[in-house]
Scaffold this motif. Structure first.
Motif, PDB file in Angstrom:
ATOM      1  N   SER A 119       2.465   2.041  -3.172  1.00 14.92           N
ATOM      2  CA  SER A 119       1.282   2.141  -4.522  1.00 14.92           C
ATOM      3  C   SER A 119       1.588   3.981  -4.479  1.00 14.92           C
ATOM      4  O   SER A 119       1.235   4.992  -5.096  1.00 14.92           O
ATOM      5  CB  SER A 119       0.369   1.518  -3.960  1.00 14.92           C
ATOM      6  OG  SER A 119       0.265   0.135  -4.264  1.00 14.92           O
TER       7      SER A 119
ATOM      8  N   ALA B 202       1.064  -0.888  -0.145  1.00 14.37           N
ATOM      9  CA  ALA B 202       0.309  -0.102  -0.019  1.00 14.37           C
ATOM     10  C   ALA B 202       0.498   1.327   0.230  1.00 14.37           C
ATOM     11  O   ALA B 202       0.422   2.113  -0.006  1.00 14.37           O
ATOM     12  CB  ALA B 202      -1.429  -0.344   1.472  1.00 14.37           C
TER      13      ALA B 202
ATOM     14  N   ASP C   6      -8.172  -3.291  -3.301  1.00 14.58           N
ATOM     15  CA  ASP C   6      -6.551  -3.246  -3.880  1.00 14.58           C
ATOM     16  C   ASP C   6      -6.420  -3.521  -5.145  1.00 14.58           C
ATOM     17  O   ASP C   6      -5.403  -2.518  -6.032  1.00 14.58           O
ATOM     18  CB  ASP C   6      -5.631  -3.491  -2.549  1.00 14.58           C
ATOM     19  CG  ASP C   6      -5.778  -2.092  -1.205  1.00 14.58           C
ATOM     20  OD1 ASP C   6      -7.207  -2.014  -1.353  1.00 14.58           O
ATOM     21  OD2 ASP C   6      -5.485  -2.952  -0.184  1.00 14.58           O
TER      22      ASP C   6
ATOM     23  N   LYS D 256      -7.863  -1.302  -8.188  1.00  9.14           N
ATOM     24  CA  LYS D 256      -7.209  -0.397  -7.583  1.00  9.14           C
ATOM     25  C   LYS D 256      -6.039   0.005  -8.649  1.00  9.14           C
ATOM     26  O   LYS D 256      -5.746   0.526  -8.915  1.00  9.14           O
ATOM     27  CB  LYS D 256      -7.881   0.553  -6.231  1.00  9.14           C
ATOM     28  CG  LYS D 256      -6.470   1.729  -6.317  1.00  9.14           C
ATOM     29  CD  LYS D 256      -6.445   2.280  -5.191  1.00  9.14           C
ATOM     30  CE  LYS D 256      -5.639   3.886  -4.794  1.00  9.14           C
ATOM     31  NZ  LYS D 256      -5.781   3.947  -3.275  1.00  9.14           N
TER      32      LYS D 256
ATOM     33  N   SER E 199      -0.124  -7.495  -6.168  1.00  6.11           N
ATOM     34  CA  SER E 199      -1.737  -7.417  -5.474  1.00  6.11           C
ATOM     35  C   SER E 199      -2.349  -8.235  -5.424  1.00  6.11           C
ATOM     36  O   SER E 199      -3.086  -9.464  -4.671  1.00  6.11           O
ATOM     37  CB  SER E 199      -2.523  -6.036  -5.337  1.00  6.11           C
ATOM     38  OG  SER E 199      -2.912  -5.821  -4.804  1.00  6.11           O
TER      39      SER E 199
END
Length: 126
Positions: A41, A38, A77, A80, A67
């Motif tokens: 990212s 995360a 996620d 995304k 991911s």
């Protein structure tokens, strides 16, 4: 609109920096940890926003791959990350691959969308 976008990116940078401060010396996360993913990212989004599209492509691809492996293809996620890579590829004029990624996200989200819309449409259609 450009100024609003820049403010959003600055907020993301601050959030990523704040997250990073929490990991200083007490906790070191592995690259395969979801929290690390995360944070990476967020940092790649900032790198992309600074205009370094070519440099971010392999990073976006790696984040998507990790991911999918850690969270699964349908995880929010992962979706995304799929959209982020698609947006980058669109900016790089790699339209067929970008479209493929966008279609993947839409196909994944379609059942949830239909479930939300169906109660509204059924009484009208009868």
């Amino acid at each position: 609109q450009q100024q609003e976008w820049q403010q959003q990116r600055q907020q993301q940078w601050r959030r990523a920096a704040k997250i990073g401060q929490g990991f200083e010396s007490e906790v070191i996360l592995e690259l395969s940890h979801p929290s690390t993913l995360a944070l990476l990212s967020e940092l790649v989004v900032l790198l992309h926003a600074s205009g370094k599209e070519q440099e971010t492509e392999p990073l976006y691809r790696w984040i998507l791959q990790q991911s999918e492996r850690m969270l699964g293809a349908e995880h929010p996620d992962t979706l995304k990350a799929t959209m982020s890579l698609g947006n980058l590829l669109q900016a790089l004029e790699q339209y067929p691959e970008a479209e493929s990624l966008f279609r993947r996200v839409v196909a994944s989200r379609m059942p949830a969308l239909i479930a939300k819309v169906r109660p509204l449409v059924d009484p009208i259609v009868g």
